[in-house]
Design a protein around this motif. Structure first.
Motif, PDB file in Angstrom:
ATOM      1  N   GLY A   1       2.436   8.332  -1.713  1.00  0.00           N
ATOM      2  CA  GLY A   1       1.164   7.507  -1.339  1.00  0.00           C
ATOM      3  C   GLY A   1       0.279   8.124  -0.388  1.00  0.00           C
ATOM      4  O   GLY A   1      -0.956   7.631   0.077  1.00  0.00           O
ATOM      5  N   GLY A   2       0.249   9.527  -0.344  1.00  0.00           N
ATOM      6  CA  GLY A   2      -0.730  10.307   0.184  1.00  0.00           C
ATOM      7  C   GLY A   2      -1.967  10.354  -0.329  1.00  0.00           C
ATOM      8  O   GLY A   2      -2.556   9.888  -1.448  1.00  0.00           O
ATOM      9  N   PRO A   3      -2.691  11.519   0.100  1.00  0.00           N
ATOM     10  CA  PRO A   3      -4.268  11.525  -0.366  1.00  0.00           C
ATOM     11  C   PRO A   3      -4.603  12.143  -1.756  1.00  0.00           C
ATOM     12  O   PRO A   3      -5.630  11.951  -2.214  1.00  0.00           O
ATOM     13  N   VAL A   4      -3.500  12.795  -2.356  1.00  0.00           N
ATOM     14  CA  VAL A   4      -3.813  13.134  -3.489  1.00  0.00           C
ATOM     15  C   VAL A   4      -3.365  12.264  -4.634  1.00  0.00           C
ATOM     16  O   VAL A   4      -2.160  11.931  -4.871  1.00  0.00           O
ATOM     17  N   ALA A   5      -4.267  11.885  -5.518  1.00  0.00           N
ATOM     18  CA  ALA A   5      -4.169  10.650  -6.500  1.00  0.00           C
ATOM     19  C   ALA A   5      -3.879  11.502  -7.839  1.00  0.00           C
ATOM     20  O   ALA A   5      -3.343  10.862  -8.687  1.00  0.00           O
ATOM     21  N   ALA A   6      -4.731  12.504  -8.178  1.00  0.00           N
ATOM     22  CA  ALA A   6      -5.019  13.409  -9.293  1.00  0.00           C
ATOM     23  C   ALA A   6      -4.981  14.768  -9.331  1.00  0.00           C
ATOM     24  O   ALA A   6      -5.342  15.293  -8.428  1.00  0.00           O
ATOM     25  N   PHE A   7      -4.798  15.177 -10.391  1.00  0.00           N
ATOM     26  CA  PHE A   7      -4.872  16.819 -10.372  1.00  0.00           C
ATOM     27  C   PHE A   7      -5.304  17.002 -12.056  1.00  0.00           C
ATOM     28  O   PHE A   7      -4.792  16.498 -12.975  1.00  0.00           O
ATOM     29  N   GLN A   8      -6.550  17.777 -12.030  1.00  0.00           N
ATOM     30  CA  GLN A   8      -7.032  18.259 -12.947  1.00  0.00           C
ATOM     31  C   GLN A   8      -6.903  19.634 -13.586  1.00  0.00           C
ATOM     32  O   GLN A   8      -6.794  20.617 -12.902  1.00  0.00           O
ATOM     33  N   PHE A   9      -6.134  19.650 -14.861  1.00  0.00           N
ATOM     34  CA  PHE A   9      -5.704  21.143 -15.387  1.00  0.00           C
ATOM     35  C   PHE A   9      -7.111  21.825 -16.042  1.00  0.00           C
ATOM     36  O   PHE A   9      -7.435  20.927 -17.017  1.00  0.00           O
ATOM     37  N   ARG A  10      -7.513  22.724 -15.509  1.00  0.00           N
ATOM     38  CA  ARG A  10      -8.684  23.305 -15.843  1.00  0.00           C
ATOM     39  C   ARG A  10      -8.747  24.648 -16.078  1.00  0.00           C
ATOM     40  O   ARG A  10      -8.768  25.390 -15.189  1.00  0.00           O
ATOM     41  N   VAL A  11      -8.357  25.235 -17.343  1.00  0.00           N
ATOM     42  CA  VAL A  11      -8.241  26.509 -17.708  1.00  0.00           C
ATOM     43  C   VAL A  11      -9.382  26.745 -18.773  1.00  0.00           C
ATOM     44  O   VAL A  11      -9.784  25.958 -19.514  1.00  0.00           O
ATOM     45  N   LYS A  12      -9.671  28.181 -18.873  1.00  0.00           N
ATOM     46  CA  LYS A  12     -10.880  28.414 -19.971  1.00  0.00           C
ATOM     47  C   LYS A  12     -10.248  29.597 -20.615  1.00  0.00           C
ATOM     48  O   LYS A  12      -9.526  30.345 -20.110  1.00  0.00           O
ATOM     49  N   ASP A  13     -10.866  29.807 -22.001  1.00  0.00           N
ATOM     50  CA  ASP A  13     -10.761  30.907 -22.559  1.00  0.00           C
ATOM     51  C   ASP A  13      -9.132  31.191 -23.152  1.00  0.00           C
ATOM     52  O   ASP A  13      -8.606  32.455 -22.896  1.00  0.00           O
ATOM     53  N   VAL A  14      -8.324  30.159 -23.255  1.00  0.00           N
ATOM     54  CA  VAL A  14      -6.955  30.271 -23.706  1.00  0.00           C
ATOM     55  C   VAL A  14      -6.778  29.534 -24.834  1.00  0.00           C
ATOM     56  O   VAL A  14      -7.164  28.416 -24.851  1.00  0.00           O
ATOM     57  N   ASP A  15      -5.934  29.923 -25.569  1.00  0.00           N
ATOM     58  CA  ASP A  15      -5.436  28.948 -26.823  1.00  0.00           C
ATOM     59  C   ASP A  15      -4.656  27.806 -26.291  1.00  0.00           C
ATOM     60  O   ASP A  15      -4.057  27.832 -25.410  1.00  0.00           O
ATOM     61  N   GLN A  16      -4.609  26.651 -27.187  1.00  0.00           N
ATOM     62  CA  GLN A  16      -4.133  25.679 -26.952  1.00  0.00           C
ATOM     63  C   GLN A  16      -2.677  25.783 -26.656  1.00  0.00           C
ATOM     64  O   GLN A  16      -1.922  25.057 -25.799  1.00  0.00           O
ATOM     65  N   HIS A  17      -1.798  26.833 -27.356  1.00  0.00           N
ATOM     66  CA  HIS A  17      -0.562  27.019 -27.208  1.00  0.00           C
ATOM     67  C   HIS A  17      -0.244  27.469 -25.838  1.00  0.00           C
ATOM     68  O   HIS A  17       0.640  26.779 -25.114  1.00  0.00           O
ATOM     69  N   GLU A  18      -1.127  28.371 -25.349  1.00  0.00           N
ATOM     70  CA  GLU A  18      -0.963  29.102 -24.224  1.00  0.00           C
ATOM     71  C   GLU A  18      -1.366  28.003 -23.118  1.00  0.00           C
ATOM     72  O   GLU A  18      -0.471  27.863 -22.071  1.00  0.00           O
ATOM     73  N   ALA A  19      -2.379  27.379 -23.239  1.00  0.00           N
ATOM     74  CA  ALA A  19      -2.770  26.131 -22.046  1.00  0.00           C
ATOM     75  C   ALA A  19      -1.394  25.133 -22.057  1.00  0.00           C
ATOM     76  O   ALA A  19      -1.112  24.928 -21.009  1.00  0.00           O
ATOM     77  N   ALA A  20      -0.859  24.752 -23.131  1.00  0.00           N
ATOM     78  CA  ALA A  20       0.193  23.815 -23.150  1.00  0.00           C
ATOM     79  C   ALA A  20       1.487  24.546 -22.405  1.00  0.00           C
ATOM     80  O   ALA A  20       1.957  23.769 -21.691  1.00  0.00           O
ATOM     81  N   ARG A  21       1.665  25.646 -22.548  1.00  0.00           N
ATOM     82  CA  ARG A  21       2.662  26.393 -21.662  1.00  0.00           C
ATOM     83  C   ARG A  21       2.303  26.397 -20.327  1.00  0.00           C
ATOM     84  O   ARG A  21       3.201  26.323 -19.465  1.00  0.00           O
TER      85      ARG A  21
END
Length: 225
Positions: free
Chosen positions: A45-65
């Motif tokens: 219940g602390g201050p962090v509510a969300a985390f955004q995964f933000r990567v660029k220039d990698v294919d979807q398979h690598e991003a998923a990994r």
């Protein structure tokens, strides 16, 4: 923060502003351990509510990994896991949310309604609205779950010429129920006016990952109260 197993970016269950962590572009190596430490510092219940995964220039398979261990850490800490730009990746991962920018992403500009059709009702959809009430109201009418304003300060993560006024946050908080996210160069030292103006979430990246993530989360927690 949980509804039927999904973690949501929502202001309805909270009275205080919370943190919305954004990943650095490089989430390989020791980053999963850093995320774990940051979320442990946040506590239940602390201050962090969300985390955004933000990567660029990698294919979807690598991003998923790269995403999978981070998504598991977020789930263990009841933190919403949000994918930046890619509706396809969000769908593949079963992510809690997707964040859509105004600029062309890997799939081009995506309409909120199209994203909703792809992802369903339970996935949170956020939209970058820069310094524009018009864009924010349009996003809300289209069904966005939250809107992001910024950059409030010069950013180490992403350059932007947009500088919203605090008065816009005050107006939004008073007139619209959809949660707002402030982004851009936010630190424990400068976040006070945004919190006082009524922002629901502080989106932060360099302020946490550019140094000691545990100390940074605790410093933000002190300001958030």
């Amino acid at each position: 923060m949980s509804t039927n197993g999904a973690h949501h970016v929502s202001s309805t269950a909270m009275s205080n502003c919370q943190l919305y962590l954004i990943s650095p572009l490089d989430v390989s190596g020791e980053f999963p351990q850093r995320l774990e430490r940051a979320l442990e510092a946040s506590g239940q219940g602390g201050p962090v509510a969300a985390f955004q995964f933000r990567v660029k220039d990698v294919d979807q398979h690598e991003a998923a990994r790269l995403a999978e261990p981070l998504q598991a850490i977020c789930a263990a800490h009841d933190v919403a896991f949000v994918v930046n730009d890619s509706v396809a990746l969000a769908k593949r991962l079963g992510a809690d949310g997707v964040h859509l920018g105004q600029q062309d992403g890997p799939e081009g500009i995506l309409d909120v309604r199209e994203a909703r059709d792809e992802l369903g009702r339970d996935v949170q959809i956020g939209v970058t609205c820069h310094a524009s009430r018009h864009l924010a109201l349009e996003a809300g009418e289209a069904g966005a779950d939250y809107v992001a304003f910024g950059s409030f300060f010069p950013s180490e993560t992403k350059q932007s010429e947009h500088r919203p006024e605090l008065s816009m946050i005050e107006w939004w908080a008073e007139m619209v129920e959809i949660p707002s996210v402030g982004i851009g160069g936010i630190t424990p030292d400068n976040c006070g006016p945004l919190i006082e103006a009524g922002i629901d979430f502080l989106a932060v990246s360099h302020a946490v990952w550019g140094g000691d993530e545990v100390a940074a989360v605790k410093a933000f927690a002190d300001k958030l109260g």
